[in-house]
Enzyme design. Sequence first.
Site, PDB file in Angstrom:
ATOM      1  CG  HIS A 136      -1.624  -1.324   1.390  1.00 37.48           C
ATOM      2  ND1 HIS A 136      -1.125  -2.248   2.270  1.00 37.48           N
ATOM      3  CD2 HIS A 136      -2.687  -1.905   0.801  1.00 37.48           C
ATOM      4  CE1 HIS A 136      -1.859  -3.339   2.218  1.00 37.48           C
ATOM      5  NE2 HIS A 136      -2.811  -3.166   1.334  1.00 37.48           N
TER       6      HIS A 136
HETATM    7  S1  FES Z   1       1.759  -0.495   3.121  1.00 34.81           S
HETATM    8 FE1  FES Z   1       0.172  -1.899   3.687  1.00 34.81          FE
HETATM    9  S2  FES Z   1       1.349  -3.576   4.251  1.00 34.81           S
HETATM   10 FE2  FES Z   1       2.899  -2.187   3.758  1.00 34.81          FE
END
Ligand code: FES
Lengths: 173, 408, 203
Positions: A136
């Site tokens: 993410h």
């Molecule tokens: S940014 Fe969501 S798990 Fe690393």
Amino acid sequence: MSEENTIKDGANLSRREFLGTVTAGVAAAGVAAACVPFVSSMNPSSDVLAKATTEIDLSGIAPGEEKTFPWQGKPVFVVHRTPEEIAAMAASKGGKDPEPDAKRVQKPEWLVVIGICTHLGCVPNKTESGWLCPCHGSVYDNSGRIISGPAPRNLDLPPYHFVAENKILIGKA
Amino acid sequence: MNKIIAWVDQRFPLTFFIKHELTDYPTPRNLSYWWGFGFLAGFVLVIQIVTGIFLAMHYKPDSNLAFDSVQHIMREVNYGWLIRYLHSTGASAFFAVIYTHMARTLYYGSYRRPRELLWWTGQGLLLLMMATAFMGYLLPWGQMSYWGATVITNLFKATPVYGDQIVTWLRGGFAVDDPTLTRFFSLHYLFPFLIFAAVAIHLVALHTVRSSNPSGINLADKDNIPFHPYFTIKDLFGLGIFMIVYLLIVFFKPDLFIDAANNIPANPMQTPADIVPEWYFLPFYAILRSVPDLAGGVVAMAISVLIFAAMPYLDRSRVTGGARYRPIYRAMFYIFVIDIFVLGYVGAHPPAGTLKMVGEVCTAIYFLTFLLLPFVSRWEEKFVLARGLPPAVEAMARKEIAEAEGNV
Amino acid sequence: MSNNKLFGLIFCLMFSAGSAQADEAQLKRGAHVAVEVCNTCHSLKYLKYSDFLKLGFSKAEVDAMRGTKGMADPLISQMAPADELAMFSTVPPDLSLMAKARDGGANYIYAMITGFYTDAKGQTANHVFPGIKMPDVFMIAQADAAGRQGIEQKARDVSAFLEWASDPQAEERKTLGRYVIGYFVFLTVLLYFLKKKIWKRLD
Ligand code: FES
Ligand code: HEM
């Protein structure tokens, strides 16, 4: 039915209820106790616990290089930081979870962090300036501090200590 | 709470179910502790399923890893030794309980009309249990595991024409090996749940025809009492006694039912000196060995297990109450029980000399008991009716005889 | 049914169960024999060096026993299996479960290692295991009476140790067992009286 009889019946009834309650209580305690070994059996077994520490030889890691080692089944990032990187990190306080670099390393040239994104547990990839999490988009710096993205905390530090000039033992502070 | 129950009751017969099967279920008040073994069997099944699921979390069904994984359970898993000993002792406890349950049924004639279906579901349960225990015994992958499985799968060689193919198919190879282990594990995990379902059917059948009782006659309403609380507490007390005996073995003599040779990893190149099956298979194993021919032995052994299903028809007496009012049947029952113990002893020892002969005689007695029963039971019926019976028992017997003759 | 008799029987069983406390000093002596003698040829692969801590050895003592091996390493034979095959024409079996794998357990092991003698042809043979390929490691066949005594002591020690090694949880098991059985006796007594009470309603 005479009054006397009624009273006796009443006394009997309460005695039976008392005995019943006690027996049920003892049985319930037994059932609860019987769960202990079963729940406990799902905890790490003694051989897994014995692998709780891992020794890492640092001599093979060149300045500017990062290597990943397994510890308790989790990745640990070990970075041999260059003097420029050390200086840059010492100057910065990090992002949303500010922490001085000095508190995150034992020797400034060696950064040792658990390679698990504090957001939802993916393993971030090394970049020039730190790490980028593929899941993410969390961005970490070369001290493992969170700079941007959804991760709430800096990368965690494993307990470790130097057993020799170029050797660390992870798992024990 | 009451509201929740009412909500459920509108959608599912919960209260009805509890009342019908438990609090209002009429049970003969004269049931002895011998009637508690069915409940015990159900309890042991639960122990086996729970301990089995937890063992399966650590066990590895791979011929290179299985033996080590059992030692891993014994030494490294928290309380692994306890869970394994509960399971390995539980298998023996299960058979001890079920055999007692069957003996009760045979003694009191509880297999008789109208309980034939109940008896047959029980027979099915016995077969499922035997299969489950047999496959479970391979899993620790010790010498006894390996050679037991080899010998028993080889019994299917006796199948005409396709014998060899069937044996190979069962094993997934030309000898017991990794594929055998893996499929036995899969089925050993599955079968107990089939047993569970079969128990449910067994209980539905029971609650349709109701429990038999030691008097042999249908009791008047005043002699029936609700199952709960009278028999729940009686069964629980019996369970307490059972648990003490079972746990004494688990904690203080846990290797009682584990053969020494099963602490040696399986070696397909070398058979241990004397291979014996688990105690609960010994009588049948003795029958197998008493017949000199492979096919004959297998057939004899299969019949020795399956013949119980014919009991409702082999026993042609219409005097109820089983052995209680039938001196000859009672004598046959005790001889049969002793015969089984002797067969068990014979099965545990190498077949030579007198012991071999004893085995053959006992095998003959075993089958003769069943073969003679139809004739003996009719003759005995006349005998006891002539000698006189308690009026209620006699009335029932005469009624049944009259009905049967009316049908002819 | 005579419940009293039944309880009596169960109590007897309970207190006779699991007597024989292991003698720690003996187990420690046996452990030394196992590591210094048996382990040269036999593995004890289900034991780890760290298991010796449970026997009451100090960490320093275990460090001395394990040499360069790790604390969590299993006790693998000091000879390679191929060399053993060449030397004895068989690979010596693992000993960690030996006391459970033979009928007679520790007694069998004791009888086997003290069972060597010199036969009529001047060859070393064994009373318990004819045709054994293991050499007479303590040389009991040649020993005089005094020597024999010392060897028998060592054999007793190592047999006791191997029995422990085959079942290291035995003590824990018996301790827990006493509580569990005590609990069930108590519960069963309660159930007994509760049953009597409930069935009284029918009188
Ligand atoms: S940014 Fe969501 S798990 Fe690393
Ligand atoms: C009808 C119930 C059951 C019976 C009679 C039974 C019987 C057995 C037997 C005789 C063994 C060999 C014991 C030994 O010497 O160690 C065994 C092993 C095993 N069983 Fe079962 N079992 C039953 C239910 C189950 C269930 C439901 C599971 C899994 C969900 C299971 C999983 C295992 C495993 C993993 C082993 C190998 C571990 C070991 O050997 O201790 N069993 N079983």
